[in-house]
Design a protein around this motif. Structure first.
Motif, PDB file in Angstrom:
ATOM      1  N   LEU A  87       0.847  -1.179   0.000  1.00 26.43           N
ATOM      2  CA  LEU A  87       0.000   0.000   0.000  1.00 26.43           C
ATOM      3  C   LEU A  87       0.887   1.234   0.000  1.00 26.43           C
ATOM      4  O   LEU A  87       1.792   1.362   0.809  1.00 26.43           O
ATOM      5  CB  LEU A  87      -0.904   0.009   1.232  1.00 26.43           C
ATOM      6  CG  LEU A  87      -1.964  -1.085   1.285  1.00 26.43           C
ATOM      7  CD1 LEU A  87      -2.705  -1.031   2.610  1.00 26.43           C
ATOM      8  CD2 LEU A  87      -2.943  -0.921   0.141  1.00 26.43           C
ATOM      9  N   LEU A  88       0.607   2.131  -0.926  1.00 21.58           N
ATOM     10  CA  LEU A  88       1.364   3.378  -1.037  1.00 21.58           C
ATOM     11  C   LEU A  88       0.411   4.551  -0.972  1.00 21.58           C
ATOM     12  O   LEU A  88      -0.712   4.473  -1.474  1.00 21.58           O
ATOM     13  CB  LEU A  88       2.097   3.450  -2.389  1.00 21.58           C
ATOM     14  CG  LEU A  88       3.232   2.490  -2.642  1.00 21.58           C
ATOM     15  CD1 LEU A  88       3.704   2.626  -4.083  1.00 21.58           C
ATOM     16  CD2 LEU A  88       4.376   2.774  -1.703  1.00 21.58           C
ATOM     17  N   PRO A  89       0.860   5.656  -0.408  1.00 19.92           N
ATOM     18  CA  PRO A  89       0.052   6.874  -0.498  1.00 19.92           C
ATOM     19  C   PRO A  89      -0.097   7.282  -1.973  1.00 19.92           C
ATOM     20  O   PRO A  89       0.773   6.982  -2.803  1.00 19.92           O
ATOM     21  CB  PRO A  89       0.869   7.909   0.276  1.00 19.92           C
ATOM     22  CG  PRO A  89       1.783   7.125   1.138  1.00 19.92           C
ATOM     23  CD  PRO A  89       2.040   5.843   0.421  1.00 19.92           C
ATOM     24  N   LYS A  90      -1.176   7.968  -2.259  1.00 19.07           N
ATOM     25  CA  LYS A  90      -1.494   8.325  -3.632  1.00 19.07           C
ATOM     26  C   LYS A  90      -0.379   9.119  -4.288  1.00 19.07           C
ATOM     27  O   LYS A  90      -0.017   8.866  -5.431  1.00 19.07           O
ATOM     28  CB  LYS A  90      -2.804   9.129  -3.670  1.00 19.07           C
ATOM     29  CG  LYS A  90      -3.242   9.496  -5.065  1.00 19.07           C
ATOM     30  CD  LYS A  90      -4.519  10.271  -5.056  1.00 19.07           C
ATOM     31  CE  LYS A  90      -4.897  10.670  -6.469  1.00 19.07           C
ATOM     32  NZ  LYS A  90      -6.044  11.553  -6.486  1.00 19.07           N
TER      33      LYS A  90
ATOM     34  N   ILE B  56       5.625   7.389  -8.970  1.00 17.41           N
ATOM     35  CA  ILE B  56       6.170   6.193  -9.615  1.00 17.41           C
ATOM     36  C   ILE B  56       5.689   6.118 -11.057  1.00 17.41           C
ATOM     37  O   ILE B  56       6.461   5.848 -11.967  1.00 17.41           O
ATOM     38  CB  ILE B  56       5.777   4.912  -8.839  1.00 17.41           C
ATOM     39  CG1 ILE B  56       6.483   4.885  -7.483  1.00 17.41           C
ATOM     40  CG2 ILE B  56       6.116   3.668  -9.639  1.00 17.41           C
ATOM     41  CD1 ILE B  56       5.967   3.802  -6.561  1.00 17.41           C
ATOM     42  N   ILE B  57       4.410   6.376 -11.246  1.00 16.96           N
ATOM     43  CA  ILE B  57       3.847   6.357 -12.602  1.00 16.96           C
ATOM     44  C   ILE B  57       4.524   7.418 -13.456  1.00 16.96           C
ATOM     45  O   ILE B  57       4.898   7.157 -14.599  1.00 16.96           O
ATOM     46  CB  ILE B  57       2.311   6.585 -12.567  1.00 16.96           C
ATOM     47  CG1 ILE B  57       1.619   5.446 -11.820  1.00 16.96           C
ATOM     48  CG2 ILE B  57       1.749   6.733 -13.977  1.00 16.96           C
ATOM     49  CD1 ILE B  57       1.850   4.073 -12.408  1.00 16.96           C
TER      50      ILE B  57
ATOM     51  N   LEU C 220      11.418  15.146  -6.505  1.00 16.58           N
ATOM     52  CA  LEU C 220      12.746  14.591  -6.240  1.00 16.58           C
ATOM     53  C   LEU C 220      12.820  13.986  -4.849  1.00 16.58           C
ATOM     54  O   LEU C 220      13.411  12.921  -4.657  1.00 16.58           O
ATOM     55  CB  LEU C 220      13.821  15.662  -6.408  1.00 16.58           C
ATOM     56  CG  LEU C 220      14.128  16.065  -7.839  1.00 16.58           C
ATOM     57  CD1 LEU C 220      15.164  17.178  -7.869  1.00 16.58           C
ATOM     58  CD2 LEU C 220      14.605  14.884  -8.657  1.00 16.58           C
ATOM     59  N   ASN C 221      12.224  14.660  -3.866  1.00 16.83           N
ATOM     60  CA  ASN C 221      12.214  14.097  -2.510  1.00 16.83           C
ATOM     61  C   ASN C 221      11.460  12.772  -2.475  1.00 16.83           C
ATOM     62  O   ASN C 221      11.869  11.837  -1.790  1.00 16.83           O
ATOM     63  CB  ASN C 221      11.617  15.089  -1.516  1.00 16.83           C
ATOM     64  CG  ASN C 221      12.564  16.211  -1.188  1.00 16.83           C
ATOM     65  OD1 ASN C 221      13.778  16.037  -1.215  1.00 16.83           O
ATOM     66  ND2 ASN C 221      12.022  17.366  -0.879  1.00 16.83           N
ATOM     67  N   THR C 222      10.372  12.679  -3.222  1.00 19.71           N
ATOM     68  CA  THR C 222       9.619  11.426  -3.292  1.00 19.71           C
ATOM     69  C   THR C 222      10.461  10.344  -3.955  1.00 19.71           C
ATOM     70  O   THR C 222      10.503   9.208  -3.477  1.00 19.71           O
ATOM     71  CB  THR C 222       8.307  11.631  -4.073  1.00 19.71           C
ATOM     72  OG1 THR C 222       7.547  12.650  -3.432  1.00 19.71           O
ATOM     73  CG2 THR C 222       7.493  10.356  -4.116  1.00 19.71           C
TER      74      THR C 222
END
Length: 155
Positions: free
Chosen positions: A7-10, A16-17, A50-52
């Motif tokens: 599970l990932l936050p939106k 990622i997409i 970039l932080n993500t």
């Protein structure tokens, strides 16, 4: 074989997409230059992305060092990157580069199996701006950096 689900936050899923789309864009437009309008290394949206990416690709114990290095690079006028992460050093685009790949290579202490594109140009740049040694964790890169700086000092 079992499938694992995470599970990932939106916002992480969307980043990622976007990253996957960016990879396909890089392959189709490898010779694309960074225009001054795309040079957005200090825009808030870009730094959030970039932080993500740093959080997704760099192990937890090295993330703060990567973010510190990113801040240090943002203060340099001779390096920039666009929203896709493509790096531009001294007004020349580094082909097939990505700022997060280069940061990862610097901050993770063990060597990578595959060096990121543009690593030679990037490390030459780091030597030229006299980056603090504390920001380089990669043992192999640190040895090269120390060797080059000591030989230039002795001359």
């Amino acid at each position: 074989m079992t499938k694992e689900m995470i599970l990932l936050p939106k916002h992480r899923y969307e980043s990622i997409i976007r990253t996957e789309n960016t990879e396909s864009d890089k392959q189709t437009s490898a010779k694309e230059e960074i225009s001054p309008q795309e040079d957005i290394k200090t825009e808030k949206d870009n730094s959030d992305d970039l932080n993500t990416l740093i959080e997704l690709t760099i192990p937890v114990k090295y993330r703060e060092k990567a973010k510190t290095l990113l801040q240090f690079l943002q203060s340099q006028s001779t390096i920039s990157w666009n929203k896709h992460g493509k790096v531009k050093i001294n007004n020349e685009t580094v082909p097939n580069s990505h700022i997060v790949d280069l940061l990862r290579d610097v901050v993770i202490p063990y060597g990578c199996k595959q060096l990121p594109s543009g690593h030679e140009i990037f490390y030459d740049f780091l030597k030229n701006i006299h980056i603090p040694m504390g920001l380089i964790s990669n043992r192999m890169r640190k040895q090269l950096y120390q060797h080059d700086t000591t030989t230039t000092v002795k001359k």
